[in-house]
Design a protein around this motif. Sequence first.
Motif, PDB file in Angstrom:
ATOM      1  N   UNK A  64       0.834  -1.201   0.000  1.00  0.00           N
ATOM      2  CA  UNK A  64       0.000   0.000   0.000  1.00  0.00           C
ATOM      3  C   UNK A  64       0.867   1.248   0.000  1.00  0.00           C
ATOM      4  N   UNK A  65       0.423   2.249  -0.721  1.00  0.00           N
ATOM      5  CA  UNK A  65       1.152   3.509  -0.803  1.00  0.00           C
ATOM      6  C   UNK A  65       2.205   3.535  -1.902  1.00  0.00           C
ATOM      7  N   UNK A  66       2.416   2.418  -2.575  1.00  0.00           N
ATOM      8  CA  UNK A  66       3.354   2.368  -3.696  1.00  0.00           C
ATOM      9  C   UNK A  66       2.534   2.391  -4.989  1.00  0.00           C
ATOM     10  N   UNK A  67       2.810   3.364  -5.824  1.00  0.00           N
ATOM     11  CA  UNK A  67       2.053   3.538  -7.066  1.00  0.00           C
ATOM     12  C   UNK A  67       2.352   2.432  -8.067  1.00  0.00           C
ATOM     13  N   UNK A  68       1.384   2.153  -8.908  1.00  0.00           N
ATOM     14  CA  UNK A  68       1.591   1.213 -10.018  1.00  0.00           C
ATOM     15  C   UNK A  68       2.746   1.718 -10.882  1.00  0.00           C
ATOM     16  N   UNK A  69       3.596   0.809 -11.316  1.00  0.00           N
ATOM     17  CA  UNK A  69       4.691   1.157 -12.213  1.00  0.00           C
ATOM     18  C   UNK A  69       5.712   2.115 -11.631  1.00  0.00           C
ATOM     19  N   UNK A  70       5.915   2.076 -10.333  1.00  0.00           N
ATOM     20  CA  UNK A  70       6.813   3.032  -9.673  1.00  0.00           C
ATOM     21  C   UNK A  70       8.296   2.693  -9.826  1.00  0.00           C
ATOM     22  N   UNK A  71       8.640   1.423 -10.095  1.00  0.00           N
ATOM     23  CA  UNK A  71      10.045   1.012 -10.049  1.00  0.00           C
ATOM     24  C   UNK A  71      10.512   0.330 -11.331  1.00  0.00           C
ATOM     25  N   UNK A  72      11.796   0.571 -11.642  1.00  0.00           N
ATOM     26  CA  UNK A  72      12.436  -0.080 -12.781  1.00  0.00           C
ATOM     27  C   UNK A  72      12.765  -1.531 -12.471  1.00  0.00           C
ATOM     28  N   UNK A  90       2.838 -11.475  -4.897  1.00  0.00           N
ATOM     29  CA  UNK A  90       3.552 -11.419  -6.166  1.00  0.00           C
ATOM     30  C   UNK A  90       2.825 -10.511  -7.157  1.00  0.00           C
ATOM     31  N   UNK A  91       1.500 -10.563  -7.145  1.00  0.00           N
ATOM     32  CA  UNK A  91       0.717  -9.695  -8.031  1.00  0.00           C
ATOM     33  C   UNK A  91       0.989  -8.212  -7.716  1.00  0.00           C
ATOM     34  N   UNK A  92       1.076  -7.872  -6.442  1.00  0.00           N
ATOM     35  CA  UNK A  92       1.344  -6.479  -6.063  1.00  0.00           C
ATOM     36  C   UNK A  92       2.789  -6.082  -6.341  1.00  0.00           C
ATOM     37  N   UNK A  93       3.722  -7.008  -6.187  1.00  0.00           N
ATOM     38  CA  UNK A  93       5.109  -6.708  -6.530  1.00  0.00           C
ATOM     39  C   UNK A  93       5.208  -6.420  -8.028  1.00  0.00           C
ATOM     40  N   UNK A  94       4.484  -7.194  -8.812  1.00  0.00           N
ATOM     41  CA  UNK A  94       4.474  -7.000 -10.266  1.00  0.00           C
ATOM     42  C   UNK A  94       3.768  -5.688 -10.626  1.00  0.00           C
ATOM     43  N   UNK A  95       2.742  -5.342  -9.883  1.00  0.00           N
ATOM     44  CA  UNK A  95       1.977  -4.107 -10.105  1.00  0.00           C
ATOM     45  C   UNK A  95       2.861  -2.873 -10.001  1.00  0.00           C
ATOM     46  N   UNK A  96       3.821  -2.865  -9.074  1.00  0.00           N
ATOM     47  CA  UNK A  96       4.646  -1.676  -8.851  1.00  0.00           C
ATOM     48  C   UNK A  96       5.853  -1.616  -9.795  1.00  0.00           C
ATOM     49  N   UNK A  98       7.590  -1.129 -13.447  1.00  0.00           N
ATOM     50  CA  UNK A  98       7.338  -0.427 -14.714  1.00  0.00           C
ATOM     51  C   UNK A  98       7.345  -1.406 -15.881  1.00  0.00           C
ATOM     52  N   UNK A  99       6.598  -1.113 -16.944  1.00  0.00           N
ATOM     53  CA  UNK A  99       6.738  -1.907 -18.169  1.00  0.00           C
ATOM     54  C   UNK A  99       8.199  -1.873 -18.625  1.00  0.00           C
ATOM     55  N   UNK A 100       8.719  -3.032 -19.004  1.00  0.00           N
ATOM     56  CA  UNK A 100      10.123  -3.155 -19.378  1.00  0.00           C
ATOM     57  C   UNK A 100      11.036  -3.417 -18.199  1.00  0.00           C
ATOM     58  N   UNK A 101      10.499  -3.310 -16.988  1.00  0.00           N
ATOM     59  CA  UNK A 101      11.288  -3.520 -15.776  1.00  0.00           C
ATOM     60  C   UNK A 101      11.439  -4.991 -15.435  1.00  0.00           C
ATOM     61  N   UNK A 102      12.338  -5.269 -14.497  1.00  0.00           N
ATOM     62  CA  UNK A 102      12.653  -6.643 -14.114  1.00  0.00           C
ATOM     63  C   UNK A 102      12.378  -6.905 -12.635  1.00  0.00           C
ATOM     64  N   UNK A 103      11.938  -8.111 -12.361  1.00  0.00           N
ATOM     65  CA  UNK A 103      11.738  -8.583 -10.996  1.00  0.00           C
ATOM     66  C   UNK A 103      12.703  -9.743 -10.766  1.00  0.00           C
ATOM     67  N   UNK A 104      13.487  -9.651  -9.686  1.00  0.00           N
ATOM     68  CA  UNK A 104      14.447 -10.687  -9.311  1.00  0.00           C
ATOM     69  C   UNK A 104      14.083 -11.143  -7.899  1.00  0.00           C
ATOM     70  N   UNK A 105      13.699 -12.415  -7.776  1.00  0.00           N
ATOM     71  CA  UNK A 105      13.210 -12.923  -6.484  1.00  0.00           C
ATOM     72  C   UNK A 105      13.867 -14.263  -6.178  1.00  0.00           C
ATOM     73  N   UNK A 106      14.241 -14.425  -4.911  1.00  0.00           N
ATOM     74  CA  UNK A 106      14.723 -15.716  -4.420  1.00  0.00           C
ATOM     75  C   UNK A 106      13.785 -16.208  -3.330  1.00  0.00           C
ATOM     76  N   UNK A 107      13.475 -17.506  -3.390  1.00  0.00           N
ATOM     77  CA  UNK A 107      12.675 -18.184  -2.371  1.00  0.00           C
ATOM     78  C   UNK A 107      13.403 -19.474  -1.991  1.00  0.00           C
ATOM     79  N   UNK A 108      13.173 -19.992  -0.787  1.00  0.00           N
ATOM     80  CA  UNK A 108      13.827 -21.252  -0.428  1.00  0.00           C
ATOM     81  C   UNK A 108      13.283 -22.420  -1.252  1.00  0.00           C
ATOM     82  N   UNK A 109      14.164 -23.323  -1.637  1.00  0.00           N
ATOM     83  CA  UNK A 109      13.762 -24.522  -2.361  1.00  0.00           C
ATOM     84  C   UNK A 109      13.209 -25.541  -1.361  1.00  0.00           C
TER      85      UNK A 109
END
Length: 193
Positions: A64-72, A90-96, A98-109
Amino acid sequence: MSNETSKSVLRRLHDSRFATKYFVGKGIDIGCGQDCIGKYAELFPLMQDVKPWDANDGDAQKMLGIADGAYDFVHSSHCLEHLIDPFEGLKNWFRILKPGGHMVVMVPDEDLYERGIFPSISNPDHKWTFTTWKKQSWSSCSINLLYLLQTLGDSAEILKVEVLDASYLPSAYKQDQTLGIGECAIEFILRRK
């Protein structure tokens, strides 16, 4: 888990895409605690600024409080498994992102970190466990990561899903290897179309 982002830096420096594509511009590091990717900005010279986002900043699931497409770029290391609803998170992380931007995430296997025991004996705050392949899971809290990523729809391009097991020692199976150099994780990278 301790210093998972720091452990990943040397591996990431051997792949030029982290410095030239993934960590470019203004980013946010969700759930980073004291181990923010931003402290390595001089190693990723196109990284302009990174906002650390942790529990004091708000709910990582809602953002909350983070605009859509706020980050590269959006980075998160070992946070998604702590959320009540990782699909919404994950949907909200993707929401923030920008188009063309990248998401890098690590989770435990699931197999390397949880080691067939859930709830986790290494981190009792884990609400979910992740795998990259379809199998008969030993936990009702198991999520096939590829299925989770596909829920983002056609605007998410999956660039990488990798089990990070290069420093995993099969002979130390019953130990929490993340307390040493082991990553015992899955890293995925998305691009928002």
